[in-house]
Design a protein around this motif. Structure first.
Motif, PDB file in Angstrom:
ATOM      1  N   UNK A  62       0.815  -1.226   0.000  1.00  0.00           N
ATOM      2  CA  UNK A  62       0.000   0.000   0.000  1.00  0.00           C
ATOM      3  C   UNK A  62       0.845   1.270   0.000  1.00  0.00           C
ATOM      4  N   UNK A  63       2.163   1.097  -0.028  1.00  0.00           N
ATOM      5  CA  UNK A  63       3.037   2.258  -0.144  1.00  0.00           C
ATOM      6  C   UNK A  63       3.612   2.791   1.153  1.00  0.00           C
ATOM      7  N   UNK A  64       3.398   2.079   2.269  1.00  0.00           N
ATOM      8  CA  UNK A  64       3.977   2.529   3.536  1.00  0.00           C
ATOM      9  C   UNK A  64       5.499   2.352   3.513  1.00  0.00           C
ATOM     10  N   UNK A  65       6.207   3.289   4.101  1.00  0.00           N
ATOM     11  CA  UNK A  65       7.670   3.193   4.168  1.00  0.00           C
ATOM     12  C   UNK A  65       8.075   2.175   5.234  1.00  0.00           C
ATOM     13  N   UNK A  66       9.334   1.764   5.183  1.00  0.00           N
ATOM     14  CA  UNK A  66       9.854   0.827   6.185  1.00  0.00           C
ATOM     15  C   UNK A  66       9.731   1.412   7.585  1.00  0.00           C
ATOM     16  N   UNK A  67       9.952   2.719   7.708  1.00  0.00           N
ATOM     17  CA  UNK A  67       9.846   3.382   9.015  1.00  0.00           C
ATOM     18  C   UNK A  67       8.429   3.285   9.561  1.00  0.00           C
ATOM     19  N   UNK A  68       7.437   3.542   8.708  1.00  0.00           N
ATOM     20  CA  UNK A  68       6.033   3.483   9.134  1.00  0.00           C
ATOM     21  C   UNK A  68       5.624   2.062   9.523  1.00  0.00           C
ATOM     22  N   UNK A  69       6.056   1.077   8.723  1.00  0.00           N
ATOM     23  CA  UNK A  69       5.709  -0.323   9.015  1.00  0.00           C
ATOM     24  C   UNK A  69       6.343  -0.753  10.335  1.00  0.00           C
ATOM     25  N   UNK A  70       7.579  -0.383  10.554  1.00  0.00           N
ATOM     26  CA  UNK A  70       8.250  -0.737  11.810  1.00  0.00           C
ATOM     27  C   UNK A  70       7.576  -0.086  13.013  1.00  0.00           C
ATOM     28  N   UNK A  71       7.073   1.134  12.828  1.00  0.00           N
ATOM     29  CA  UNK A  71       6.365   1.787  13.933  1.00  0.00           C
ATOM     30  C   UNK A  71       5.073   1.046  14.266  1.00  0.00           C
ATOM     31  N   UNK A  72       4.357   0.587  13.235  1.00  0.00           N
ATOM     32  CA  UNK A  72       3.121  -0.164  13.454  1.00  0.00           C
ATOM     33  C   UNK A  72       3.417  -1.515  14.111  1.00  0.00           C
ATOM     34  N   UNK A  73       4.496  -2.156  13.695  1.00  0.00           N
ATOM     35  CA  UNK A  73       4.905  -3.409  14.340  1.00  0.00           C
ATOM     36  C   UNK A  73       5.265  -3.183  15.805  1.00  0.00           C
ATOM     37  N   UNK A  74       5.833  -2.031  16.106  1.00  0.00           N
ATOM     38  CA  UNK A  74       6.155  -1.688  17.491  1.00  0.00           C
ATOM     39  C   UNK A  74       4.889  -1.604  18.340  1.00  0.00           C
ATOM     40  N   UNK A  75       3.822  -1.062  17.758  1.00  0.00           N
ATOM     41  CA  UNK A  75       2.537  -1.016  18.465  1.00  0.00           C
ATOM     42  C   UNK A  75       2.042  -2.427  18.785  1.00  0.00           C
ATOM     43  N   UNK A  77       3.863  -5.155  19.022  1.00  0.00           N
ATOM     44  CA  UNK A  77       4.751  -5.772  20.016  1.00  0.00           C
ATOM     45  C   UNK A  77       4.360  -5.363  21.433  1.00  0.00           C
ATOM     46  N   UNK A  78       4.120  -4.083  21.623  1.00  0.00           N
ATOM     47  CA  UNK A  78       3.710  -3.594  22.946  1.00  0.00           C
ATOM     48  C   UNK A  78       2.392  -4.238  23.379  1.00  0.00           C
ATOM     49  N   UNK A  79       1.475  -4.357  22.440  1.00  0.00           N
ATOM     50  CA  UNK A  79       0.158  -4.928  22.726  1.00  0.00           C
ATOM     51  C   UNK A  79       0.281  -6.392  23.161  1.00  0.00           C
ATOM     52  N   UNK A  80       1.053  -7.177  22.424  1.00  0.00           N
ATOM     53  CA  UNK A  80       1.161  -8.604  22.743  1.00  0.00           C
ATOM     54  C   UNK A  80       2.018  -8.866  23.978  1.00  0.00           C
ATOM     55  N   UNK A  81       2.971  -7.997  24.252  1.00  0.00           N
ATOM     56  CA  UNK A  81       3.703  -8.122  25.524  1.00  0.00           C
ATOM     57  C   UNK A  81       2.758  -7.892  26.699  1.00  0.00           C
ATOM     58  N   UNK A  82       1.849  -6.950  26.513  1.00  0.00           N
ATOM     59  CA  UNK A  82       0.832  -6.671  27.539  1.00  0.00           C
ATOM     60  C   UNK A  82      -0.072  -7.899  27.731  1.00  0.00           C
ATOM     61  N   UNK A  83      -0.514  -8.517  26.608  1.00  0.00           N
ATOM     62  CA  UNK A  83      -1.383  -9.698  26.691  1.00  0.00           C
ATOM     63  C   UNK A  83      -0.665 -10.884  27.325  1.00  0.00           C
ATOM     64  N   UNK A  84       0.640 -10.996  27.062  1.00  0.00           N
ATOM     65  CA  UNK A  84       1.429 -12.061  27.690  1.00  0.00           C
ATOM     66  C   UNK A  84       1.484 -11.891  29.206  1.00  0.00           C
ATOM     67  N   UNK A  85       1.740 -10.664  29.643  1.00  0.00           N
ATOM     68  CA  UNK A  85       1.806 -10.395  31.084  1.00  0.00           C
ATOM     69  C   UNK A  85       0.479 -10.681  31.764  1.00  0.00           C
ATOM     70  N   UNK A  86      -0.615 -10.416  31.038  1.00  0.00           N
ATOM     71  CA  UNK A  86      -1.953 -10.650  31.580  1.00  0.00           C
ATOM     72  C   UNK A  86      -2.383 -12.103  31.421  1.00  0.00           C
ATOM     73  N   UNK A  87      -1.482 -12.918  30.781  1.00  0.00           N
ATOM     74  CA  UNK A  87      -1.762 -14.336  30.540  1.00  0.00           C
ATOM     75  C   UNK A  87      -2.997 -14.559  29.661  1.00  0.00           C
ATOM     76  N   UNK A  88      -3.267 -13.606  28.785  1.00  0.00           N
ATOM     77  CA  UNK A  88      -4.376 -13.723  27.834  1.00  0.00           C
ATOM     78  C   UNK A  88      -3.946 -14.588  26.650  1.00  0.00           C
ATOM     79  N   UNK A  89      -2.645 -14.488  26.290  1.00  0.00           N
ATOM     80  CA  UNK A  89      -2.091 -15.332  25.225  1.00  0.00           C
ATOM     81  C   UNK A  89      -0.904 -16.104  25.791  1.00  0.00           C
ATOM     82  N   UNK A  90      -0.613 -17.243  25.170  1.00  0.00           N
ATOM     83  CA  UNK A  90       0.505 -18.074  25.638  1.00  0.00           C
ATOM     84  C   UNK A  90       1.800 -17.764  24.908  1.00  0.00           C
ATOM     85  N   UNK A  91       1.695 -17.127  23.734  1.00  0.00           N
ATOM     86  CA  UNK A  91       2.901 -16.787  22.962  1.00  0.00           C
ATOM     87  C   UNK A  91       2.677 -15.468  22.225  1.00  0.00           C
ATOM     88  N   UNK A  92       3.791 -14.844  21.860  1.00  0.00           N
ATOM     89  CA  UNK A  92       3.747 -13.556  21.173  1.00  0.00           C
ATOM     90  C   UNK A  92       3.955 -13.781  19.674  1.00  0.00           C
TER      91      UNK A  92
END
Length: 293
Positions: A62-75, A77-92
């Motif tokens: 869709x034309x997103x730059x590498x910087x933009x895609x990496x920023x979205x992946x960072x979001x 990562x933070x979300x799934x680390x949160x779910x891991x701590x809450x034991x909502x998911x077993x893996x990230x």
């Protein structure tokens, strides 16, 4: 609910700004739209790494730059680390996903003709500061030293008889840089003017009128001010002169390994970026040599 609880966590426990929280929320919504489009029965707890990679590819398409895609992946990562701590998911699912590599910008450099114009034709003034400022520009261009390395130079680091400058670089690693007759004569002339002007001991090779060492902002501004006299480059900094040194060396047939040692690079890969800037020289050789050029 998972999204909402995560955003509340960012707001009240992490104290993120509203702008950042909105950005995280938008990224999660777009990701959810994507995986629902792949399989409407999927939810955040059932997503795997392949889904994340697929989303990443769709963003690039869709034309997103590498910087933009990496920023979205960072979001994510933070979300799934949160779910891991809450034991909502077993893996990230994002853990093993690598974002797209950012393209390294080519080094900005000053052409040899412009550097010659700056050092040979520009009036810096007859006083101590004019002589010093020109000497700083010449030293950057003739040795390729970093800003911090130049500021740290002491009189004892210059061996005029051997034609060597001892430089202390990153992690206190020292290296020797040879210099030619022109720099030798100019440095000696500068020291003569400095010693006549500055009363008392000097803290460094390059000093202010009071004998104190220069500071980074001062050197940066004098380089920027003087480069503006000969070039219209957007970036005009001491590091541009370091790039100019490396580019001139390679354009004049220096070995890449030798330039690496002179610059104090740990890896040859870091130095290789300068080979792209020598294309202009290759083009010139082609035009001169090829009968149909």
């Amino acid at each position: 609910m998972l999204k909402e609880s995560f955003l509340e966590y960012l707001r009240f426990e992490k104290n993120y700004s509203e702008k950042t929280i909105v950005s995280y929320g938008t990224d999660l919504e777009k990701f959810e739209e994507y995986f629902r489009g792949v399989d409407e029965d999927l939810d955040f707890t059932k997503v795997d790494a392949d889904i994340v990679r697929g989303w990443m590819v769709s963003l690039m398409d869709d034309g997103y730059t590498a910087t933009s895609v990496n920023r979205k992946l960072s979001s994510l990562r933070s979300f799934y680390r949160y779910l891991l701590r809450k034991k909502v998911v077993a893996s990230d699912p994002v853990q093993k996903v690598q974002g797209p590599k950012k393209k390294k910008p080519l080094p900005v450099f000053v052409k040899e003709a412009d550097m010659n114009r700056l050092l040979d034709e520009t009036d810096f003034g007859e006083g101590f500061e004019g002589v010093r400022d020109r000497m700083i520009l010449e030293t950057f261009y003739a040795t390729g030293v970093r800003l911090s390395e130049l500021i740290g130079l002491k009189d004892a680091d210059v061996d005029f008889s051997a034609g060597l400058i001892k430089v202390t670089g990153k992690r206190n690693k020292q290296r020797l840089i040879p210099f030619g007759e022109e720099l030798k004569e100019d440095l000696q002339a500068y020291l003569s003017v400095r010693d006549e002007t500055v009363s008392g001991p000097c803290e460094a090779l390059f000093v202010r009128k009071n004998g104190k060492a220069l500071y980074s902002e001062m050197v940066y501004l004098l380089v920027k001010r003087n480069l503006a006299k000969v070039v219209t480059l957007k970036k005009k900094s001491p590091h541009v002169l370091r790039h100019s040194f490396a580019t001139s060396m390679l354009n004049n047939h220096a070995e890449l390994e030798s330039v690496k040692e002179l610059l104090g690079h740990e890896s040859l890969t870091t130095t290789e970026v300068y080979t792209h800037t020598t294309f202009e020289e290759l083009k010139k050789v082609y035009e001169q040599a090829h009968p149909r050029a």
